[in-house]
Scaffold this motif. Structure first.
Motif: not given
Ligand SMILES: [Zn+2]
Length: 283
Positions: A3-4, A27, A31, A34
């Protein structure tokens, strides 16, 4: 990549190195949490930007524009905002995931500086009674402890506990709302947070009251509903807890300043100073 997390702000500000930014974009395509975090960060930036320039009534703008030496662009504040928002959204359309975000954010973008919010109280009460899940709980993404901490830091309070013994049992978020459910085995308290300002029409039938020193709107009953706005968010509490826990809960959340508060004239002065600053920027 994972995740970021701590890179969300850097990503939104365009501060990530190119390779990291590319990985982040990939990503984000897959996601949802995120994507949501990025959208919230964008919204926060927007709120902070707006806090620097309060909305000015059109009539005041008009009379200022008629002052002989005032060089003020005679354009409604709202269209200035709209124009800058359009520019920002176009800038956001750089990658497919970012474009998606831009659309999501544009949907929630205010028309007149601030979104008027009418919380869906009936759906909240139905969810409280267990009759149905609110849309945000049904379709939103769950908020885990890490996410809760990040949201709290970003101005969306997701406290672990409220009023001492009400523990956070569920959390969920969609593009516009954070929904949290607290309980202590006996009492339950649902808390909703939406970006914007509380619509006056939404609180018809509610009573204006003061809880923990702050003016809020209340509909007493089983459950009791309280709603108010502060710092750009509309808060709604739906609970069967007693006045003591309700008061402690409100004391732990951002609430509006009472109108008879002696600090209000200062705040008005602040607002005027900021407006004057904005006017000189525009000249
Ligand atoms: Zn993420």
């Amino acid at each position: 990549m994972g995740h970021l997390d701590d890179d969300v702000a850097a990503y939104v500000d365009g501060q990530l190195p190119e390779s990291a930014a590319l990985a982040a974009r990939r990503h984000l395509e897959v996601c949802e949490p995120c994507r949501w975090a990025v959208a919230q960060q964008e919204a926060l930036k927007e709120r902070m930007r707006q806090a620097g320039g309060p909305a000015v009534p059109h009539t005041l703008m008009a009379s200022l524009a008629q002052l002989p030496d005032a060089r003020i662009e005679h354009e409604p504040w709202s269209s200035r905002l709209r124009r800058s928002r359009t520019a920002r959204v176009s800038v956001g359309v750089l990658g497919s995931c970012v474009a998606l975000l831009a659309v999501a954010f544009a949907l929630g973008a205010p028309d007149d500086g601030v979104d008027e919010v009418s919380p869906p109280f009936e759906a909240y009460v139905a969810a409280f009674a267990g009759a149905s899940a609110t849309p945000v709980l049904a379709t939103g993404s769950p908020i885990d402890d890490v996410q809760a901490e990040r949201l709290t830091a970003e101005g969306w309070p997701c406290h672990h506990t409220l009023a001492g013994d009400l523990r956070r049992e569920h959390g969920s978020q969609d593009a516009s709302t954070v929904a949290l459910s607290y309980g202590n085995g006996t009492h339950r308290l649902d808390l909703y947070e939406q970006q914007g300002a509380l619509s006056e029409a939404a609180v018809r039938g509610f009573t204006r009251t003061t809880v923990a020193g702050s003016p809020v709107w209340m509909s007493a009953g089983r459950p009791t509903i309280l709603t108010w706005d502060a710092d750009g968010l509309v808060y709604t509490v739906v609970t069967d807890a007693g006045t003591d826990r309700i008061g402690r809960t409100l004391a732990e959340l951002p609430t509006p300043v009472a109108t008879d508060d002696p600090s209000v004239p200062e705040r008005v002065g602040d607002g005027f100073a900021r407006m004057a600053g904005w006017l000189s920027d525009a000249a």
